[in-house]
Design a protein around this motif. Structure first.
Motif, mmCIF file in Angstrom:
data_model
loop_
_atom_site.group_PDB
_atom_site.id
_atom_site.type_symbol
_atom_site.label_atom_id
_atom_site.label_comp_id
_atom_site.label_asym_id
_atom_site.label_seq_id
_atom_site.Cartn_x
_atom_site.Cartn_y
_atom_site.Cartn_z
ATOM 1 N N TYR A 1 0.842 -1.198 0.000
ATOM 2 C CA TYR A 1 0.000 0.000 0.000
ATOM 3 C C TYR A 1 0.878 1.249 0.000
ATOM 4 O O TYR A 1 1.778 1.384 0.833
ATOM 5 C CB TYR A 1 -0.858 -0.002 1.267
ATOM 6 C CG TYR A 1 -2.316 0.301 1.081
ATOM 7 C CD1 TYR A 1 -2.787 1.075 0.029
ATOM 8 C CD2 TYR A 1 -3.254 -0.181 1.997
ATOM 9 C CE1 TYR A 1 -4.135 1.351 -0.109
ATOM 10 C CE2 TYR A 1 -4.608 0.093 1.867
ATOM 11 C CZ TYR A 1 -5.033 0.860 0.809
ATOM 12 O OH TYR A 1 -6.367 1.137 0.668
ATOM 13 N N PHE A 2 0.617 2.181 -0.912
ATOM 14 C CA PHE A 2 1.392 3.411 -1.012
ATOM 15 C C PHE A 2 0.496 4.626 -0.765
ATOM 16 O O PHE A 2 -0.705 4.590 -1.021
ATOM 17 C CB PHE A 2 2.023 3.564 -2.400
ATOM 18 C CG PHE A 2 3.078 2.538 -2.704
ATOM 19 C CD1 PHE A 2 4.390 2.737 -2.320
ATOM 20 C CD2 PHE A 2 2.751 1.381 -3.387
ATOM 21 C CE1 PHE A 2 5.360 1.803 -2.599
ATOM 22 C CE2 PHE A 2 3.720 0.427 -3.668
ATOM 23 C CZ PHE A 2 5.023 0.641 -3.270
ATOM 24 N N THR B 1 2.483 5.295 -6.955
ATOM 25 C CA THR B 1 2.903 3.913 -6.745
ATOM 26 C C THR B 1 4.106 3.609 -7.633
ATOM 27 O O THR B 1 3.983 3.621 -8.860
ATOM 28 C CB THR B 1 1.765 2.944 -7.083
ATOM 29 O OG1 THR B 1 0.628 3.264 -6.276
ATOM 30 C CG2 THR B 1 2.172 1.515 -6.831
ATOM 31 N N PHE C 1 11.029 -3.659 -0.081
ATOM 32 C CA PHE C 1 9.977 -3.194 0.815
ATOM 33 C C PHE C 1 9.879 -4.136 2.006
ATOM 34 O O PHE C 1 9.534 -5.311 1.862
ATOM 35 C CB PHE C 1 8.641 -3.102 0.078
ATOM 36 C CG PHE C 1 8.646 -2.063 -0.993
ATOM 37 C CD1 PHE C 1 8.324 -0.749 -0.703
ATOM 38 C CD2 PHE C 1 9.022 -2.384 -2.287
ATOM 39 C CE1 PHE C 1 8.354 0.224 -1.684
ATOM 40 C CE2 PHE C 1 9.051 -1.417 -3.282
ATOM 41 C CZ PHE C 1 8.716 -0.108 -2.975
ATOM 42 N N LYS D 1 9.326 4.303 4.642
ATOM 43 C CA LYS D 1 9.518 5.266 3.564
ATOM 44 C C LYS D 1 10.628 4.766 2.655
ATOM 45 O O LYS D 1 11.567 4.127 3.104
ATOM 46 C CB LYS D 1 9.879 6.657 4.109
ATOM 47 C CG LYS D 1 8.760 7.342 4.883
ATOM 48 C CD LYS D 1 9.185 8.729 5.342
ATOM 49 C CE LYS D 1 8.095 9.408 6.163
ATOM 50 N NZ LYS D 1 6.894 9.698 5.357
ATOM 51 N N VAL E 1 8.307 8.201 -0.825
ATOM 52 C CA VAL E 1 6.941 7.733 -0.623
ATOM 53 C C VAL E 1 6.833 6.909 0.661
ATOM 54 O O VAL E 1 7.781 6.249 1.072
ATOM 55 C CB VAL E 1 6.440 6.888 -1.818
ATOM 56 C CG1 VAL E 1 6.331 7.728 -3.063
ATOM 57 C CG2 VAL E 1 7.337 5.685 -2.055
ATOM 58 N N SER E 2 5.662 6.972 1.271
ATOM 59 C CA SER E 2 5.348 6.130 2.432
ATOM 60 C C SER E 2 4.629 4.874 1.946
ATOM 61 O O SER E 2 3.861 4.914 0.991
ATOM 62 C CB SER E 2 4.459 6.885 3.423
ATOM 63 O OG SER E 2 5.102 8.018 3.936
ATOM 64 N N TYR E 3 4.878 3.775 2.628
ATOM 65 C CA TYR E 3 4.224 2.522 2.251
ATOM 66 C C TYR E 3 3.992 1.680 3.491
ATOM 67 O O TYR E 3 4.544 1.925 4.567
ATOM 68 C CB TYR E 3 5.077 1.737 1.248
ATOM 69 C CG TYR E 3 6.317 1.121 1.851
ATOM 70 C CD1 TYR E 3 6.296 -0.166 2.396
ATOM 71 C CD2 TYR E 3 7.516 1.824 1.910
ATOM 72 C CE1 TYR E 3 7.424 -0.723 2.958
ATOM 73 C CE2 TYR E 3 8.654 1.273 2.471
ATOM 74 C CZ TYR E 3 8.603 -0.002 2.997
ATOM 75 O OH TYR E 3 9.726 -0.555 3.567
#
Length: 461
Positions: free
Chosen positions: A110-111, A115, A132, A143, A186-188
């Motif tokens: 999930y981003f 993406t 990840f 991140k 990006v956060s994920y």
């Protein structure tokens, strides 16, 4: 007096005996449970065997027969955003059902925002996904930095061509200047699908376990199999549409945009313990012509529904606020990335035209107003984006999710149990999608998987 004393002694002895026997039986049951659980864990380390919406729940009653020497497994590699990964999951469920294998479900990646993981050849996609991970002592944030070059063609919706992934602390400035690429932080989070989607139908038709990461070594070690002899890598996608799968060996359906045909009956004869697919997107990847396949697929499509109670409650409150289900029309305008950015004015004008034509026809037939009174608009750009202004000028009463920020507050208390990430920003697009599906009519953006899922939910409603 002596008789009463004897009776009391016998009563005490009886009670003590009863308690001892109960404790012994409980101990035996507990020991059996521990032994059974240990057996399951030994065959599925790094996985969650699950039968609920929560993480880390073992259900030995359902999977006490899930032992390595009896099971054949199937897994795949996800990519892109929520809806593309959902489509891949649905295709994988069908494959596991058809091939009679236990499905190993990758975590949902999930981003927030863009993406970075797009369709890639098998080895490259695996390498990207393996970056990840969950936070630990050495990696404290979910991140990651990705740098990409732009794709000038329209074959890639998001305009990303080539990707490099770095950890959150990587200094991208020199890399960007040297390679003239775009770089984003990006956060994920890695999420369990059962926290979002109802698996009750799936649970009745296939066996499945949840994979915890994208590390191939962890995967084969967890299953205790030899990667050289007990893993079959289904021909990987050198191209996005390389392989198409057929449920019937007698099918005359053409390949279309695909380059190679693979019959599922041929795959069903493979003896390897693990069948590892790469890219199983999109829906057209699998041709379903057998009646049993069509029946299973239709039921699956009607059952893969959002079921998180917090999200559903938020959606219902928003719908009630604008008049209730079927009291408005839902519209999705995807305008924010790749192909859709280049065509955003065309998309908006097309939506306006379709709505006007439909409601003009309604007014002629039924003597009703030619324009809908209430519209809920889901979009991936800000309300003040210039491309949206013709839409707001044409229709007098248009709501967006920004109008209901107070009703979104409960999402700020929803955390991913695996890493503690607050899910608010991740879940906003899903709320948007679910609200537009509650309208009396739904208008979609062509070529958008987000729109296609909203349309499916609207029909099921």
């Amino acid at each position: 007096m002596g008789l009463i004393y004897i009776k009391i002694v016998f009563l005490i002895l009886f009670v003590n005996s009863f308690i001892s026997i109960s404790l012994y039986l409980n101990y035996r049951r507990h020991a059996q449970f521990l032994n059974l659980t240990e057996t399951i864990i030994q065959t599925s380390t790094n996985f969650n065997i699950t039968n609920s919406n929560e993480f880390n729940i073992l259900n030995p009653n359902k999977y006490d027969h899930l032992t390595r020497h009896k099971e054949n497994f199937l897994t795949y590699l996800p990519h892109d955003g929520f809806n593309n990964q959902r489509i891949e999951l649905e295709n994988a469920i069908f494959l596991a059902w058809f091939l009679n294998r236990t499905l190993i479900i990758p975590p949902f990646l999930y981003f927030v925002g863009v993406t970075p993981i797009i369709a890639q050849p098998y080895d490259k996609l695996y390498d990207l996904l393996s970056r990840f991970i969950h936070p630990n002592n050495h990696f404290k944030e979910n991140k990651i930095t990705f740098c990409f070059s732009e794709d000038k063609t329209e074959s890639n919706f998001r305009g990303i061509k080539d990707i490099q992934i770095f950890d959150a602390n990587y200094n991208t400035s020199s890399y960007f200047q040297e390679n003239q690429r775009n770089c984003k932080l990006v956060s994920y989070t890695l999420y369990n699908w059962e926290n979002l989607i109802d698996f009750s139908f799936v649970r009745r038709h296939i066996k499945y376990i949840h994979r915890r990461d994208f590390n191939f070594k962890h995967l084969v070690e967890s299953l205790n199999i030899d990667p050289n002899t007990e893993v079959y890598n289904v021909p990987s996608d050198e191209y996005p549409y390389q392989v198409r799968y057929y449920d019937s060996s007698e099918s005359k359906a053409e390949l279309g945009k695909y380059k190679k045909r693979v019959n599922l009956i041929t795959l069903s004869k493979k003896p390897q313990k693990l069948m590892h697919f790469g890219n199983v997107y999109p829906l057209s990847r699998i041709t379903k012509e057998l009646q049993k396949s069509k029946n299973f697929w239709e039921k699956l499509m009607n059952k893969m529904l959002p079921n998180n109670p917090i999200i559903i409650n938020v959606v219902n409150r928003i719908v009630d606020k604008i008049g209730g289900m079927d009291s408005f029309i839902g519209v999705h305008a995807r305008l924010g990335d790749g192909y859709f950015v280049k065509n955003k004015d065309k998309t908006v004008q097309g939506l306006i035209k379709r709505i006007q034509e439909d409601f003009e026809e309604i007014s002629i037939k039924n003597n009703k107003p030619s324009l809908p009174s209430v519209i809920f608009l889901a979009t991936d750009v800000k309300r003040n984006d210039t491309s949206l202004q013709p839409f707001f000028q044409t229709f007098p009463c248009v709501y967006t999710l920004d109008d209901f920020s107070d009703l979104l507050e409960p999402l700020k208390f929803l955390k991913n149990p695996r890493d503690g990430m607050v899910m608010y920003e991740f879940l906003i697009p899903l709320v948007d999608l679910m609200v537009i599906s509650k309208g009396s009519k739904f208008y979609r953006t062509n070529r958008s998987s987000f729109s296609n899922y909203a349309r499916r939910l609207n029909k099921i409603k």
